[in-house]
Write a protein that holds these residues in place. Structure first.
Motif, short mmCIF file in Angstrom:
data_model
loop_
_atom_site.label_atom_id
_atom_site.label_comp_id
_atom_site.label_asym_id
_atom_site.label_seq_id
_atom_site.Cartn_x
_atom_site.Cartn_y
_atom_site.Cartn_z
N ARG A 148 0.81 -1.23 0.00
CA ARG A 148 0.00 0.00 0.00
C ARG A 148 0.83 1.27 0.00
NH1 ARG A 148 -4.11 -0.50 4.90
NH2 ARG A 148 -4.72 1.51 3.99
N LEU A 149 2.15 1.14 0.02
CA LEU A 149 3.00 2.30 0.27
C LEU A 149 2.85 3.39 -0.79
CD1 LEU A 149 5.13 3.40 2.21
CD2 LEU A 149 6.89 2.35 0.77
N PHE A 150 2.69 3.01 -2.05
CA PHE A 150 2.64 4.00 -3.13
C PHE A 150 1.22 4.33 -3.56
CE2 PHE A 150 6.80 1.98 -3.41
CZ PHE A 150 7.64 3.08 -3.47
N ASN A 151 0.22 3.86 -2.80
CA ASN A 151 -1.17 4.17 -3.11
C ASN A 151 -1.58 5.47 -2.42
OD1 ASN A 151 -1.32 1.83 -4.55
ND2 ASN A 151 -2.26 0.65 -2.89
N LEU A 152 -2.67 6.06 -2.91
CA LEU A 152 -3.21 7.29 -2.34
C LEU A 152 -4.30 6.92 -1.34
CD1 LEU A 152 -3.34 10.38 -2.26
CD2 LEU A 152 -5.00 10.28 -4.13
N PHE A 153 -4.01 7.11 -0.06
CA PHE A 153 -5.02 6.85 0.95
C PHE A 153 -4.69 7.70 2.18
CE2 PHE A 153 -1.55 4.04 1.85
CZ PHE A 153 -1.48 3.97 3.23
N VAL A 154 -5.68 7.87 3.04
CA VAL A 154 -5.53 8.70 4.25
C VAL A 154 -4.98 7.83 5.36
CG1 VAL A 154 -6.68 10.14 5.95
CG2 VAL A 154 -7.42 10.17 3.55
N ARG A 155 -3.85 8.20 5.91
CA ARG A 155 -3.22 7.41 6.94
C ARG A 155 -3.73 7.81 8.32
NH1 ARG A 155 0.34 7.86 2.83
NH2 ARG A 155 1.62 6.06 2.33
N ASP A 156 -3.46 6.94 9.23
CA ASP A 156 -3.79 7.21 10.63
C ASP A 156 -2.96 8.40 11.11
OD1 ASP A 156 -4.25 7.27 13.29
OD2 ASP A 156 -3.96 5.12 13.63
N PRO A 157 -3.60 9.37 11.73
CA PRO A 157 -2.84 10.54 12.19
C PRO A 157 -1.70 10.18 13.13
CG PRO A 157 -5.17 10.98 12.26
CD PRO A 157 -5.04 9.53 11.96
N GLN A 158 -1.81 9.01 13.82
CA GLN A 158 -0.77 8.59 14.75
C GLN A 158 0.34 7.80 14.07
OE1 GLN A 158 -0.89 9.77 17.81
NE2 GLN A 158 -2.85 10.75 17.29
N ALA A 159 0.19 7.57 12.76
CA ALA A 159 1.20 6.76 12.05
C ALA A 159 2.52 7.48 12.00
CB ALA A 159 0.72 6.45 10.63
N ARG A 160 3.57 6.68 11.89
CA ARG A 160 4.90 7.28 11.86
C ARG A 160 5.10 8.13 10.62
NH1 ARG A 160 8.71 2.32 12.11
NH2 ARG A 160 6.99 1.46 10.87
N CYS A 161 4.46 7.76 9.53
CA CYS A 161 4.60 8.49 8.27
C CYS A 161 3.47 9.50 8.16
CB CYS A 161 4.57 7.53 7.09
SG CYS A 161 4.78 8.37 5.51
N SER A 162 3.78 10.72 7.96
CA SER A 162 2.76 11.76 7.85
C SER A 162 2.04 11.66 6.53
CB SER A 162 3.40 13.14 8.00
OG SER A 162 4.23 13.41 6.88
N THR A 163 0.91 12.36 6.46
CA THR A 163 0.16 12.41 5.21
C THR A 163 0.98 13.04 4.11
OG1 THR A 163 -1.87 12.59 6.47
CG2 THR A 163 -1.98 13.19 4.16
#
Length: 752
Positions: free
Chosen positions: A694-709
Motif C-alpha cells: 500500500r506504500l505508493f497508493n493514495l489513501f488517508v493514513r492514521d494521524p498517529q502513524a509514523r509516516c505523515s500524510t
C-alpha cells in the motif's frame, strides 16, 4: 526236340505284347528303345553262358534231360541272378505239366526252394489264390491251344500267409511229339499292384472330392486355360452346361472380369507352383460378376502342365463386409453432422457441408436442400453437384410444387425412385426430371412439427440406380437432423433479436449513465474549485502567519513573550501544512490532467551526485550515510530532470523520516534489458508486506502513524512520475531487516 529252350526265348515271348514289354523293361532295369535292342543286349550274354541241349519229348529221355539240367543249373542261376524275377521252364506232356527249372528267386518271392527236377506243378498251383486259379488254368490252356504267348497276372499266398502278386510271360514252343515247352519269367509285381491300388484309391478319392465338392472345381490346361473337366458346383455357380465349357478356354467364355488377373495368377504359379485364397472376380454366363477365393496348383497330366483350381464364392460375404463398412461410415457421418449442428450456429455452413459429405458418401451426382416459405414458394438453398450435370441451386418453384410435394410425402414417408422412366409423374415432376437430367432419386421431407418446411433430395443423373437400404436410412435420418439445425437456427435468431433488444436497452441505460457521469464530472469540477479556493485561502493564511512570526523574530526589541523555540515549531508546522497543501493540489492536478514532463537526455552520473549534495544537511541532521555504488559508465536516459530529482529526494526523505538516526543507505543502478533499474537499500526497521503493497497508493493514513500524510502524498507522486516516464516502482522489505526501494527509467533510444 527243344532246340531253343533258353532265356532269350522267354524274353521274346514277353515282348510280343507292347505293354508287357514296357513293364518288363522297367522291372528288369533294361535299357533300349525297342525289343530288338533289348534282345541284342541279352543275346550275347545268354549265348556265351549257356547252350541248351537237344531234348526228346519221350518219357524215357526225361532222365538224361534232368541230368543235363542239373549239370547246367549253375549257368541258369548265373543268368537269372541279374534279373528281377524268376526264370522258369514248364513242360506240358501228355496232359501233365512239369516244372523243369526255377532259380533261387523262388525262395525270396514264393518262399520255395529253387529246383530243377521233374516236379509236378501242383506245388505252384497250391500257392495261387483260389480266386485266380481258374484264370491261371484257362490262360495256359489257351496258350497251348493257340501257341500264343502265355501272359497271366494273379495273386499267390505264400507259406507265411503273405499275399503277393505275380505276372508270368512265356512263349510256348511246340515239339515234334506235340509236347509244349514254356520258357518264361515269373515277375513280382506286388509293389506295382500296391501302387496301382493306392493310385486307384487316390484317384477315387479325388474323383469323389472333385464331383461332390461344394466349391467350384475345374481342370484346365495351364498355358491356354482350356477346360478339361469341371464339377457340378462349377456348373451351378457359373450357370453353364458342361458341354458349353469343356474344350473352351476361360477367355473364350469371358470368365475373367479382369484378364490381367489371369496373367498375374500364371506368374504366381510359375514362381510358387501353387496359390491359395487369392481374391479374383469371375463372370457368370449371365454376365453377373462374383468375387471368389481362388486356389490352384500345377499338375502333370499325360505330359502336359495342367491346373487344378478351386473357387469359393465369397460374393455375399464381401457384400456383407461392404455393407458393414458402409453402415459404419453412415453412422459416423450422421454423428459428425449431428455434432456439427449442435456446435455450430451457422445454418448455411451446416447445410452446405451436409450436402457435400452426403454426396461423397452416396457417390451421387447431386444432393440438395430446398425450403418452402409461408406462401409455398420453394427455393434451393444448398447443393453439391457433379460438374458434369446442371446446378439446381437457386431454383424457385411456385405454390403448386409445394402442394404436390406435400401430397407425395403424405403417401410415402420417403420417396425412392430407382428409374425415373418407370414411374408415373406429373407435369411438374417430368419437367424437373428433364431439366436436371434426373435418372434416379431419393427424397425425404424436412418437418418442423407437423409443417413441411423443406425437402432433402439425392439425384443420380448418369444412369438409373438401385438405392440401398442403408442409403435410404441415411437420408431419412438426415432429414431429422436438418430439421433440428433449422429449429436451432430459428431459436438462435430469436436469441439474437432478444440480444438486440437488450443491447438497445443497455445503450439507453448507458446514455443515462453518461448523463449521470457528466453530472458527476460537474460536481468534481465544483469540488476542484472549492478545493483550490480552500487551499488557496489556507495557504494565504499560513503564509501570513509565517510572515508575522518572522517579523517578530526579526524585531530588535524583545516585545514577544513567546519563546523562540515555539515560534520555530510554529514555522515548521506551517511549512508542513503548506507542503501538504501543495502536494494535494499537485496530486489532484496530475490525476485530472496528467504529469507534464520536460524530457531531455540526462547523464545519471552527473544528476545523482548533485541530488546527494543537496541532501547532505538532512543526512547530517539524521546522522545517516549514503554509499553510492552506481557504475561510472551508465547510459543516457530520456527523463525530466526536475521530476527525477523529486523521486530520489522523496525516497531518501521517506527512509530518513521512517527510521531512527544512524541509518545506512546504499544506492545502486544496473541496465536491465531496455531499462535502468535503481535500488535504494537501508538497514532500518523495515515494514510488513501489507505496508509494502500500500506504500505508493493514495489513501488517508492514521494521524498517529509514523509516516505523515505529506510523506504519503509524496510517495504517491513518485509513482505518478515514474509511471509517466514508462517505468515501474516498488519496495521489498521485512520487519527489522531493512527496506529496498526500486524504480526503473527507460534508456534513451536512437529516435529519442
Amino acid at each position: 526236340m527243344v532246340s531253343d529252350l533258353n532265356y532269350l526265348q522267354a524274353l521274346r515271348a514277353c515282348c510280343r505284347d507292347e505293354a508287357a514289354f514296357e513293364q518288363l523293361k522297367l522291372l528288369l532295369n533294361l535299357e533300349g528303345e525297342s525289343v530288338e535292342e533289348i534282345v541284342s543286349q541279352t543275346q550275347t550274354q545268354v549265348d556265351s553262358d549257356f547252350q541248351f541241349p537237344t531234348v526228346t519229348h519221350s518219357w524215357e529221355n526225361l532222365l538224361p534231360a534232368e541230368i543235363y539240367l542239373a549239370q547246367s543249373d549253375s549257368t541258369l542261376e548265373k543268368v537269372a541272378a541279374n534279373k528281377l524275377g524268376i526264370i522258369f521252364q514248364l513242360l506240358n506232356c501228355d496232359d501233365s505239366r512239369w516244372l523243369l527249372f526255377t532259380h533261387s528267386g523262388c525262395q525270396e518271392f514264393l518262399e520255395l526252394a529253387s529246383y530243377s527236377a521233374y516236379t509236378d506243378p501242383p506245388l505252384l498251383w497250391n500257392l495261387i489264390h483260389p480266386d485266380d486259379r481258374e484264370a491261371y488254368e484257362q490262360s495256359l490252356v489257351i496258350s497251348a491251344a493257340n501257341l500264343q504267348p502265355w501272359i497271366w497276372e494273379g495273386s499267390v499266398i505264400t507259406k507265411s500267409g503273405n499275399l503277393k502278386w505275380m505276372q508270368t510271360a512265356a512263349r510256348p514252343i511246340l515239339q515234334g511229339n506235340n509236347d509244349i515247352y514254356w520258357n518264361g519269367l515269373l515277375i513280382d509285381i506286388t509293389e506295382r499292384k500296391t501302387r496301382e491300388e493306392a493310385l486307384l484309391l487316390s484317384e477315387e478319392k479325388f474323383s469323389i472330392a472333385f464331383r461332390y465338392s461344394p466349391d467350384a472345381m475345374s481342370i484346365t490346361t495351364f498355358n491356354e486355360g482350356r477346360y478339361i473337366d469341371v464339377n457340378d458346383s462349377y456348373l451351378r455357380l457359373s450357370n453353364y452346361k458342361k458341354e458349353e465349357v469343356i474344350g473352351c478356354t476361360s477367355l473364350e467364355i469371358n470368365a475373367w472380369v479382369n484378364p490381367e488377373d489371369r496373367i498375374r495368377m500364371q506368374q504366381m504359379l510359375r514362381e510358387q507352383g501353387a496359390i491359395h485364397n487369392q481374391e479374383f472376380e469371375f463372370r457368370k454366363k449371365s454376365g453377373e460378376v462374383g468375387i471368389y477365393l481362388f486356389s490352384a496348383e500345377i499338375v502333370n497330366i499325360n505330359g502336359e502342365s495342367c491346373l487344378v483350381s478351386v473357387r469359393s464364392d465369397i460374393t455375399e460375404s464381401k457384400a456383407a463386409e461392404a455393407l458393414a463398412r458402409a453402415t459404419a461410415e453412415r453412422d459416423r457421418l450422421l454423428y459428425e453432422i449431428a455434432l456439427r449442428i449442435r456446435r455450430s450456429l451457422d445454418l448455411n455452413e451446416i447445410l452446405n457441408t451436409t450436402v457435400e459429405e452426403v454426396r461423397q458418401f452416396l457417390h451421387a451426382d447431386r444432393v440438395f436442400i430446398s425450403y418452402f416459405d409461408e406462401k409455398g414458394q420453394g427455393t434451393t438453398v444448398a447443393e453439391s453437384v457433379d460438374p458434369n450435370f446442371p446446378s439446381i441451386l437457386g431454383w424457385v418453384t411456385e405454390n403448386v410444387a409445394y402442394k404436390e410435394v406435400q401430397q407425395i410425402f403424405e403417401l410415402d414417408r420417403i420417396r425412392v425412385v430407382n428409374d425415373t422412366t418407370k414411374v408415373e409423374k406429373s407435369a411438374f415432376i417430368a419437367e424437373y426430371h428433364n431439366r436436371y437430367q434426373v435418372k434416379a432419386g431419393i427424397g425425404v421431407p424436412i418437418m418442423l412439427g407437423d409443417k413441411l418446411y423443406g425437402i432433402l433430395i439425392a439425384n443420380q443423373c448418369s444412369a438409373p440406380r438401385e438405392w440401398q437400404q442403408y442409403e435410404i436410412d441415411l437420408l431419412d435420418q438426415l432429414g431429422v437432423q436438418v430439421a433440428i439445425a433449422i429449429q436451432q437456427s430459428s431459436l438462435f435468431q430469436q436469441v439474437q433479436t432478444l440480444n438486440a433488444n437488450l443491447e438497445r436497452q443497455v445503450e439507453e441505460r448507458t446514455a443515462q449513465l453518461q448523463q449521470k457521469m457528466q453530472e458527476l464530472q460537474e460536481l468534481n469540477r465544483i469540488k476542484d474549485v472549492v478545493l483550490h479556493t480552500v487551499s488557496h485561502d489556507l495557504r494565504t493564511s499560513v503564509q501570513g502567519t509565517i510572515m508575522v512570526l518572522n517579523n517578530l523574530l526579526g524585531s530588535p526589541e524583545e516585545k514577544v513573550t513567546i519563546s523562540r523555540s515555539l515560534v520555530e515549531r510554529m514555522i515548521q508546522g506551517n511549512e508542513r501544512q503548506l507542503s501538504m497543501i501543495q502536494s494535494l493540489i499537485e496530486t489532484n492536478t496530475n490525476e485530472n490532467r496528467g504529469i507534464v514532463l520536460q524530457r531531455e537526455l540526462v547523464q545519471l552520473n552527473t544528476l545523482v551526485p548533485a541530488i546527494l549534495r543537496d541532501l547532505q544537511p538532512m543526512l547530517a541532521e539524521n546522522q545517516a550515510t549514503i554509499k553510492n555504488m552506481m557504475a561510472a559508465n551508465l547510459p543516457l536516459v530520456m527523463v525530466d530532470p526536475y521530476q527525477s530529482q523529486r523521486v530520489f529526494e522523496n525516497l531518501f526523505t521517506y527512509a530518513l523520516k521512517q527510521n531512527p538516526p544512524g541509518l545506512k543507505l546504499t544506492l545502486k543502478a544496473k541496465v536491465d534489458k531496455q531499462m535502468i533499474r535503481f535500488t535504494i537499500e537501508d538497514n532500518g526497521r523495515g515494514m510488513s508486506q501489507l505496508e509494502c503493497d500500500r506504500l505508493f497508493n493514495l489513501f488517508v493514513r492514521d494521524p498517529q502513524a509514523r509516516c505523515s500524510t505529506n510523506i504519503g502524498l509524496k510517495l504517491y507522486l513518485c509513482r505518478q512520475i515514474i509511471t509517466a516516464h514508462g517505468g515501474e516502482i516498488g519496495v521489498t522489505s521485512r520487519p527489522n531487516r531493512g527496506s529496498t526501494f526500486w524504480f526503473t527509467f527507460p534508456l534513451a533510444t536512437a529516435e529519442s
